[in-house]
Write a protein that holds these residues in place. Sequence first.
Motif, PDB file in Angstrom:
ATOM      1  N   LEU A  63      19.151  35.526  -6.830  1.00 19.55           N
ATOM      2  CA  LEU A  63      20.296  35.247  -5.964  1.00 19.55           C
ATOM      3  C   LEU A  63      21.453  36.187  -6.236  1.00 19.55           C
ATOM      4  O   LEU A  63      22.178  36.574  -5.320  1.00 19.55           O
ATOM      5  CB  LEU A  63      20.749  33.796  -6.154  1.00 19.55           C
ATOM      6  N   LEU A  64      21.618  36.570  -7.537  1.00 14.77           N
ATOM      7  CA  LEU A  64      22.697  37.503  -7.860  1.00 14.77           C
ATOM      8  C   LEU A  64      22.519  38.809  -7.101  1.00 14.77           C
ATOM      9  O   LEU A  64      23.479  39.500  -6.782  1.00 14.77           O
ATOM     10  CB  LEU A  64      22.729  37.778  -9.371  1.00 14.77           C
ATOM     11  N   LEU A  65      21.276  39.130  -6.799  1.00 23.21           N
ATOM     12  CA  LEU A  65      21.019  40.339  -6.023  1.00 23.21           C
ATOM     13  C   LEU A  65      21.079  40.043  -4.517  1.00 23.21           C
ATOM     14  O   LEU A  65      21.729  40.752  -3.753  1.00 23.21           O
ATOM     15  CB  LEU A  65      19.643  40.900  -6.383  1.00 23.21           C
ATOM     16  N   ALA A  66      20.398  38.970  -4.106  1.00 24.03           N
ATOM     17  CA  ALA A  66      20.167  38.763  -2.675  1.00 24.03           C
ATOM     18  C   ALA A  66      21.406  38.265  -1.937  1.00 24.03           C
ATOM     19  O   ALA A  66      21.648  38.661  -0.798  1.00 24.03           O
ATOM     20  CB  ALA A  66      19.021  37.786  -2.462  1.00 24.03           C
ATOM     21  N   ALA A  78      10.319  41.144   4.696  1.00 23.53           N
ATOM     22  CA  ALA A  78       9.828  39.774   4.632  1.00 23.53           C
ATOM     23  C   ALA A  78       8.348  39.705   4.964  1.00 23.53           C
ATOM     24  O   ALA A  78       7.684  38.701   4.710  1.00 23.53           O
ATOM     25  CB  ALA A  78      10.613  38.889   5.603  1.00 23.53           C
ATOM     26  N   ALA A  79       7.816  40.792   5.543  1.00 20.86           N
ATOM     27  CA  ALA A  79       6.410  40.777   5.952  1.00 20.86           C
ATOM     28  C   ALA A  79       5.492  41.295   4.858  1.00 20.86           C
ATOM     29  O   ALA A  79       4.277  41.157   4.955  1.00 20.86           O
ATOM     30  CB  ALA A  79       6.245  41.605   7.227  1.00 20.86           C
ATOM     31  N   VAL A  80       6.060  41.895   3.813  1.00 23.25           N
ATOM     32  CA  VAL A  80       5.219  42.405   2.721  1.00 23.25           C
ATOM     33  C   VAL A  80       4.626  41.219   1.974  1.00 23.25           C
ATOM     34  O   VAL A  80       5.339  40.281   1.622  1.00 23.25           O
ATOM     35  CB  VAL A  80       6.069  43.264   1.755  1.00 23.25           C
ATOM     36  N   PRO A  81       3.297  41.203   1.708  1.00 24.86           N
ATOM     37  CA  PRO A  81       2.698  40.076   0.986  1.00 24.86           C
ATOM     38  C   PRO A  81       3.294  39.951  -0.416  1.00 24.86           C
ATOM     39  O   PRO A  81       3.583  40.969  -1.055  1.00 24.86           O
ATOM     40  CB  PRO A  81       1.222  40.454   0.912  1.00 24.86           C
ATOM     41  N   THR A  82       3.451  38.718  -0.893  1.00 25.94           N
ATOM     42  CA  THR A  82       4.124  38.535  -2.172  1.00 25.94           C
ATOM     43  C   THR A  82       3.338  39.138  -3.327  1.00 25.94           C
ATOM     44  O   THR A  82       3.912  39.544  -4.322  1.00 25.94           O
ATOM     45  CB  THR A  82       4.397  37.046  -2.450  1.00 25.94           C
ATOM     46  N   MET A 142      12.976  40.486  -2.098  1.00 26.46           N
ATOM     47  CA  MET A 142      12.115  39.802  -1.140  1.00 26.46           C
ATOM     48  C   MET A 142      12.894  38.855  -0.235  1.00 26.46           C
ATOM     49  O   MET A 142      12.569  38.704   0.942  1.00 26.46           O
ATOM     50  CB  MET A 142      11.086  39.018  -1.940  1.00 26.46           C
ATOM     51  N   ILE A 143      13.911  38.197  -0.789  1.00 25.88           N
ATOM     52  CA  ILE A 143      14.618  37.200   0.029  1.00 25.88           C
ATOM     53  C   ILE A 143      15.844  37.772   0.744  1.00 25.88           C
ATOM     54  O   ILE A 143      16.478  37.072   1.538  1.00 25.88           O
ATOM     55  CB  ILE A 143      15.008  35.932  -0.767  1.00 25.88           C
TER      56      ILE A 143
END
Lengths: 252, 309
Positions: free
Chosen positions: B97-100, B131-135, B172-173
């Motif tokens: 979260l600190l990044l996103a 968001a479409a890249v697989p985790t 990712m988020i």
Amino acid sequence: MVKAEVKNLNFSYGEKQVLKNVSMPIYDNKITALIGPSGCGKTTLLRCFNRMHDLYKGAKYDGQILLHPDEVNILARDIDPMEVRMRIGMVFQKPNPFPKSIYENVVYGLKVRGIKRRSFLQERCEQSLQAAGLWGEVKDRLNSGAQMLSGGQQQRLCIARALAVEPELLLLDEPTSALDPISTSHIEDLIVDLKKTVTIVIVTHNLHQAARVSDRTAFMYLGDLIEFDETSKMFTTPSDKRTENYITGRFG
Amino acid sequence: MARPKLAEFTSANHPVRRIRRIKELLIEAVLFAAAASSVFVTLGIVYILVSESLPFFAHVSFTEFLTEREWTPLFAEPKYGILPLLCGTFLTTVIALLLAIPLGTIIATYLSEYANARAREILKPILELLAAVPTVVYGYFALLFVTPLLQKIMPNLPGFNVLAAGLVIGVMIIPYVSSLTEDAMRAVPGYLREASYAVGASRMQTAFRVVIPAAFSGISSAYILGISRALGETMVVAIAAGMQPNLTLNPTEPAATITAFIVQVSLGDLPHGSVGYQSIYVAGLTLLILTLTFNVIGFALRKRFREVY
């Protein structure tokens, strides 16, 4: 005394030319009304004064609006519209207070100028609300939301917000068209009162309003300035046939 | 042939109107079933989690579960303290979260208040591609790219660590946060912006003093969604953070999150009904309660800051 001078102003949005070679003076501490049927360009002309069109793509100014006493052409490309808006205030057709407290609304313009001293902000808040004739009604609830106010009160709050930064010129864009008759007459009294301290340009659809409050009137039609004169003369002995037809209700 | 009179059609017993009434009822039933199915699935999940967790608490006391400082359900002498897993989950989420949140908010502000239509058309799809890249790809990105990169700055950083995993979850988020935040900001009516510009405010002042506060209800939803995504993220932490339950707040150490533990154990061969097996459900229930709490907070925030404009 002339506060501002519109000189050969042409304005277009994309391909469409909205204002055609408009020239007129705006007299100091007087109220100038812009009237004309829908689409005549009166609001467009008003929004040239504070460069509101710069917010949208496709606006093109040609000509000058000189602001006295320093005779700066506020339409010049090298003039920052932000600087223009610092000197020229505006009140919109629909009351548009911020979703903040009454106090925060009034001092917003001061805060964006970097003024932080609380005593100064509070003092100026009271003065502006007094000037807008709203102080008595809200002095006990300055911290409650502006959305709680009635439409007429919200519009007076917007006037207070514009006055707080001591504009040299105040633009009013049909300020009473969204209000009931009682609020309207309140605001009209207020406008007449304000001309002691500030020069006012008002756009209105309501001819009676123009006749009641303004000193000078400009009649516009299809982007042309047809006639500009003292209000009393314009409404009694217009010199152009089109003006006469409009003010007698034959079109528009 | 005589044309039928309008009155015939408008009588309540006319077949056309009867059929129309039946159709309405049918449609309503179908729509209700669709809406209800999601509720039933949720209830089913809660039921399974709770019913499998109850026997667990017959073996392990609630106090031990909450206060024990080790989580070793698979050891000969198992210990069941959820704290290390909570700690790992908390740590990765906070780093993410600190990044996103700052980055997502800045991107949203740019897209909503500064970018012209062309820039927005190019940037938005690229951003949403994140968001479409697989985790699982993100997981190996964290392990094989971000960690070695971080090791250049911090030579003592272990190969598995929370920092790289958290940062990658953050990346990712970002699209979730920025996209919803931008939607909320663009929903703020233009006349509020005009009001701000008209008193001489700059674009930045308008964005930060008027638009963001006015959109805060929607923005808080964006943040809560980001938090929920980060809490529930599994692959990245399972791959890059080391799967070792570790009671620490040091992001340069390896750790396991609740989700990582669940994958780890469910891939093994624990006998059905053993305490170790039940511990998966307890971990899952804990995670559910965690995300539920955030959703409730989000709901309250949305209501509290809903602006009338």
